[in-house]
Structures are given as structure tokens and as C-alpha cells.
Scaffold this active site. Structure first.
Site, mmCIF file in Angstrom:
data_model
loop_
_atom_site.group_PDB
_atom_site.id
_atom_site.type_symbol
_atom_site.label_atom_id
_atom_site.label_comp_id
_atom_site.label_asym_id
_atom_site.label_seq_id
_atom_site.Cartn_x
_atom_site.Cartn_y
_atom_site.Cartn_z
ATOM 1 N N ARG A 102 0.878 -1.183 0.000
ATOM 2 C CA ARG A 102 0.000 0.000 0.000
ATOM 3 C C ARG A 102 0.909 1.224 0.000
ATOM 4 O O ARG A 102 1.707 1.413 0.912
ATOM 5 C CB ARG A 102 -0.904 -0.001 1.231
ATOM 6 C CG ARG A 102 -1.557 1.356 1.476
ATOM 7 C CD ARG A 102 -2.656 1.313 2.499
ATOM 8 N NE ARG A 102 -3.833 0.635 1.972
ATOM 9 C CZ ARG A 102 -5.052 0.760 2.490
ATOM 10 N NH1 ARG A 102 -5.263 1.519 3.538
ATOM 11 N NH2 ARG A 102 -6.070 0.120 1.956
ATOM 12 N N HIS A 129 -7.341 0.799 -6.417
ATOM 13 C CA HIS A 129 -7.587 -0.045 -5.244
ATOM 14 C C HIS A 129 -8.278 -1.328 -5.727
ATOM 15 O O HIS A 129 -9.441 -1.573 -5.435
ATOM 16 C CB HIS A 129 -8.461 0.725 -4.242
ATOM 17 C CG HIS A 129 -8.428 0.177 -2.855
ATOM 18 N ND1 HIS A 129 -7.670 -0.921 -2.499
ATOM 19 C CD2 HIS A 129 -9.075 0.578 -1.717
ATOM 20 C CE1 HIS A 129 -7.851 -1.170 -1.215
ATOM 21 N NE2 HIS A 129 -8.685 -0.282 -0.722
ATOM 22 N N GLN A 132 -10.140 -3.810 -3.254
ATOM 23 C CA GLN A 132 -11.442 -3.332 -2.793
ATOM 24 C C GLN A 132 -12.503 -3.561 -3.861
ATOM 25 O O GLN A 132 -13.624 -3.989 -3.567
ATOM 26 C CB GLN A 132 -11.353 -1.839 -2.456
ATOM 27 C CG GLN A 132 -12.660 -1.258 -1.963
ATOM 28 C CD GLN A 132 -13.056 -1.780 -0.600
ATOM 29 O OE1 GLN A 132 -12.275 -1.706 0.337
ATOM 30 N NE2 GLN A 132 -14.271 -2.312 -0.468
ATOM 31 N N ASP A 219 -17.156 7.476 -1.732
ATOM 32 C CA ASP A 219 -15.911 7.341 -0.969
ATOM 33 C C ASP A 219 -15.599 8.724 -0.398
ATOM 34 O O ASP A 219 -16.225 9.719 -0.779
ATOM 35 C CB ASP A 219 -14.785 6.849 -1.910
ATOM 36 C CG ASP A 219 -13.477 6.565 -1.178
ATOM 37 O OD1 ASP A 219 -13.493 6.404 0.055
ATOM 38 O OD2 ASP A 219 -12.429 6.496 -1.859
ATOM 39 N N CYS A 259 -16.347 1.777 0.667
ATOM 40 C CA CYS A 259 -15.158 0.967 0.980
ATOM 41 C C CYS A 259 -14.731 1.100 2.428
ATOM 42 O O CYS A 259 -14.041 0.226 2.948
ATOM 43 C CB CYS A 259 -14.015 1.312 0.037
ATOM 44 S SG CYS A 259 -13.409 3.003 0.203
ATOM 45 N N ARG A 287 -13.654 -8.391 1.589
ATOM 46 C CA ARG A 287 -12.227 -8.143 1.340
ATOM 47 C C ARG A 287 -11.427 -9.407 1.634
ATOM 48 O O ARG A 287 -10.525 -9.774 0.898
ATOM 49 C CB ARG A 287 -11.720 -7.003 2.246
ATOM 50 C CG ARG A 287 -12.291 -5.632 1.954
ATOM 51 C CD ARG A 287 -11.806 -5.078 0.641
ATOM 52 N NE ARG A 287 -10.360 -5.033 0.549
ATOM 53 C CZ ARG A 287 -9.585 -4.062 1.018
ATOM 54 N NH1 ARG A 287 -10.121 -3.002 1.586
ATOM 55 N NH2 ARG A 287 -8.259 -4.100 0.865
HETATM 56 N N1 NVA Z 1 -9.891 6.866 -1.347
HETATM 57 C C1 NVA Z 1 -9.517 6.426 -0.026
HETATM 58 C C2 NVA Z 1 -9.796 4.966 0.121
HETATM 59 C C3 NVA Z 1 -9.456 4.403 1.481
HETATM 60 C C4 NVA Z 1 -9.681 2.931 1.557
HETATM 61 C C5 NVA Z 1 -8.061 6.743 0.226
HETATM 62 O O1 NVA Z 1 -7.244 6.530 -0.679
HETATM 63 O O2 NVA Z 1 -7.736 7.193 1.324
HETATM 64 N N1 CP Z 2 -11.195 0.027 2.447
HETATM 65 C C1 CP Z 2 -9.914 -0.074 2.885
HETATM 66 O O1 CP Z 2 -8.985 -0.303 2.118
HETATM 67 O O2 CP Z 2 -9.775 0.082 4.221
HETATM 68 P P1 CP Z 2 -8.412 0.258 5.014
HETATM 69 O O3 CP Z 2 -7.832 1.600 4.636
HETATM 70 O O4 CP Z 2 -8.817 0.197 6.464
HETATM 71 O O5 CP Z 2 -7.470 -0.849 4.655
#
Ligand code: NVA
Ligand code: CP
Length: 301
Positions: A102, A129, A132, A219, A259, A287
Site C-alpha cells: 500500500r 484499489h 477493494q 468514498d 469501501c 475483502r
Molecule cells: N480513497 C480512499 C480509500 C481508502 C480505503 C483513500 O485513498 O484514502
Molecule cells: N477500504 C480499505 O482499504 O480500508 P483500510 O484503509 O482500512 O485498509
């Protein structure tokens, strides 16, 4: 399929294969049927951003598959002190059977895949992502039985989730409508992909996008890494919210998904969130199952 880097890389057939295996693994887990497909394998999990779901579902999933997960915070790795990703990839390939990462820049994930010799899984970048969205597709199929004739509406920021949902939903045959404010549209690469589909529309009107939708998704207005833009974005996204008015435009049996983490009263009202908690938390659970399927596809021999 050698890696999971972004939804654009997957064929429709590969997506459906993953979803079918995810359904099977979910069934096996619920019925206590062992599924040690990754016995003795190791997965390194590199996190340069925070996470609840991704970390816990990958870690638990790997354990359930008989393998061993290693949580690698970038604060502790040399990558956090500037060791090039190309070198990290070549070193970790000699210890591990797979890496989940990540991070911010999609290029870092692509570089890991290019320089390493083991499967790389994108656990979220600023661009995409995919884990997800595979869980989201699994959830949609679980609640609606099929993708045929369904319309997905995404309201909000043209971010990693929007980019990945557009591609995933179009590839499985859904109609896709996106409502974003001007200046916050999805990546050009995604719009170029989507314009080949007659069933794709993009607008700045949430009501128009939500019309007759079967699935509504949103989101956060500010993603991880955009903390300095929070106040500016609150103004830009005002009105880009899933609320009772939007629900009247959608089909009466429309699903709502998120998500998570969610910011109540920003992109979604508390009322709509709680009315659809059933779908939202099944999505979170999925997930685990979807990622287990990805790991089996990529890492089992
Ligand atoms: N768009 C959000 C998704 C988190 C799971 C982010 O990147 O923070
Ligand atoms: N939706 C998602 O990826 O959650 P986290 O940021 O908690 O991993």
C-alpha cells in the site's frame, strides 16, 4: 495473471474466476472446510499508509490459507529511508513468496513487479484499489445474483476507488454513471478506457447519475495523502453526498456500498449509511474472501 496491480490489467474472465474462487473460499470458511492452499508460503505486507481492513484481512487471510504474513511498516524498512524500490524488490524476492504493498505512487507498485520475481498485489495506491473493487464486485453479485442489466453509480471524488470501480464494473458488463465535480474527475487513462463503452456516462449532477441505479457507491472527499486539501475539498464536494434525496432517484431496491472508512454527513448521511449497513459490512467482510482468492491465484503452485 502474474500480479494484481490495477483493474485495467485484468480480463473479464480473470475477474470472474477470482470472484468464483472467492465465493468458494467464503463457503469453505463458513463450513469449516480446510483450504490450506498456501501452506508454508510467506506474504510480505508493506504499508506506507494507514489501514484497518487491508492489513487485517490480508494477515488473517494468509493465516487461514496456511501461510505466514509479515507486516512491514515503511517506518521500519530501509525503503522509508530511501532504499530504491528496485533493490527492495530484488531482495524481498529472495525471502518471500509474494508482496502486498500500500503506497502513494502507482509507479512504485509497477516497479516492484518489474524488478522483483514474485507476485505483487496492490493494496491501494493513489491511482487504484483493485482488492477493494474485487470485494465490491463479489458483494454486488452476492446481493443481486448477477451483473446483468445492473447500473452502478459512483458519486464523489474521481479517486483510486472511482478509477477502479469504473473499470471493474464496465468489464463485468454493468452500466456505469459517475458524478464528480469539475476538476475532480477520474484519471485520463480511465476516461480513455471508459469512453469505448456506450454504457458509461460522467456528469457533475449526482441526481442525474443516480437515476435508476441498482448500486450507489461513494468514498471520502479527501483521501490519504490529501490532508492539506480537506477544507478546500469540503467546499468542492458539497452536494456530492448519498442521502435520502439521491435514494429517491435510484431504484427502490438499490444497494449502497462504501469501501470505508466513511465520513458520515460528508459523502454519506448517517441515516443512509445505517439503513445499508448490511451491504456495507458484507462488502468489508468480502475483502477477506476476495483477497484470499487473489493470493491463491497468484501464489499457489
Ligand atoms: N480513497 C480512499 C480509500 C481508502 C480505503 C483513500 O485513498 O484514502
Ligand atoms: N477500504 C480499505 O482499504 O480500508 P483500510 O484503509 O482500512 O485498509
Amino acid at each position: 495473471m502474474k500480479h494484481l496491480l490495477k483493474m485495467l490489467d485484468l480480463s473479464t474472465e480473470e475477474i470472474i474466476d477470482i470472484l468464483n474462487l472467492a465465493d468458494q473460499l467464503k463457503y469453505e470458511l463458513k463450513h469449516g472446510i480446510p483450504h490450506n492452499h498456501l501452506k508454508g508460503k510467506t506474504l510480505g505486507m508493506i504499508f506506507q499508509k494507514a489501514s484497518t481492513r487491508t492489513r487485517v484481512s490480508f494477515e488473517t487471510g494468509m493465516y487461514q490459507l496456511g501461510g505466514y504474513p509479515l507486516f512491514l511498516s515503511s517506518n521500519d524498512l530501509q525503503i522509508g529511508r530511501g532504499e530504491p524500490v528496485q533493490d527492495t524488490a530484488r531482495v524481498l524476492s529472495r525471502y518471500l513468496d509474494g508482496i502486498m504493498i500500500r503506497t502513494f505512487d502507482q509507479k512504485e507498485v509497477e516497479d516492484l513487479a518489474e524488478y522483483g520475481e514474485i507476485p505483487i498485489i496492490n493494496g491501494l495506491t493513489d491511482f487504484s484499489h483493485p482488492c477493494q473493487v474485487l470485494a465490491d464486485l463479489m458483494t454486488i453479485r452476492e446481493f443481486k445474483n448477477s451483473f446483468e442489466g445492473l447500473k452502478m453509480c459512483f458519486i464523489g471524488d474521481g479517486n483510486n476507488m472511482a478509477n477502479s470501480l469504473i473499470v471493474g464494473c464496465l468489464k463485468v458488463g454493468m452500466e456505469v454513471a459517475v458524478a464528480c465535480p469539475e476538476g475532480y474527475r477520474p484519471a485520463q487513462e480511465i476516461l480513455d478506457f471508459a469512453k469505448e463503452y456506450d454504457c458509461f456516462t460522467i456528469t457533475d449532477s449526482p441526481m442525474e447519475a443516480a437515476k435508476n441505479a441498482d448500486v450507489l457507491i461513494t468514498d471520502v472527499w479527501s483521501s490519504m495523502g490529501q490532508e492539506s486539501e480537506i477544507e478546500k475539498r469540503k467546499i468542492a464536494f458539497k452536494g456530492y453526498q448519498i442521502n435520502d434525496e439521491i435514494m429517491t432517484a435510484a431504484k427502490p431496491d438499490a444497494m449502497v456500498m462504501h469501501c470505508l472508512p466513511a465520513h458520515r454527513e460528508e459523502e454519506i448521511t448517517t441515516k443512509v449509511f445505517e439503513e445499508h449497513a448490511n451491504e456495507i459490512f458484507e462488502e468489508a467482510e468480502n475483502r477477506l474472501h476476495a483477497q484470499k482468492a487473489v493470493m491463491v491465484k497468484l501464489m499457489a503452485e
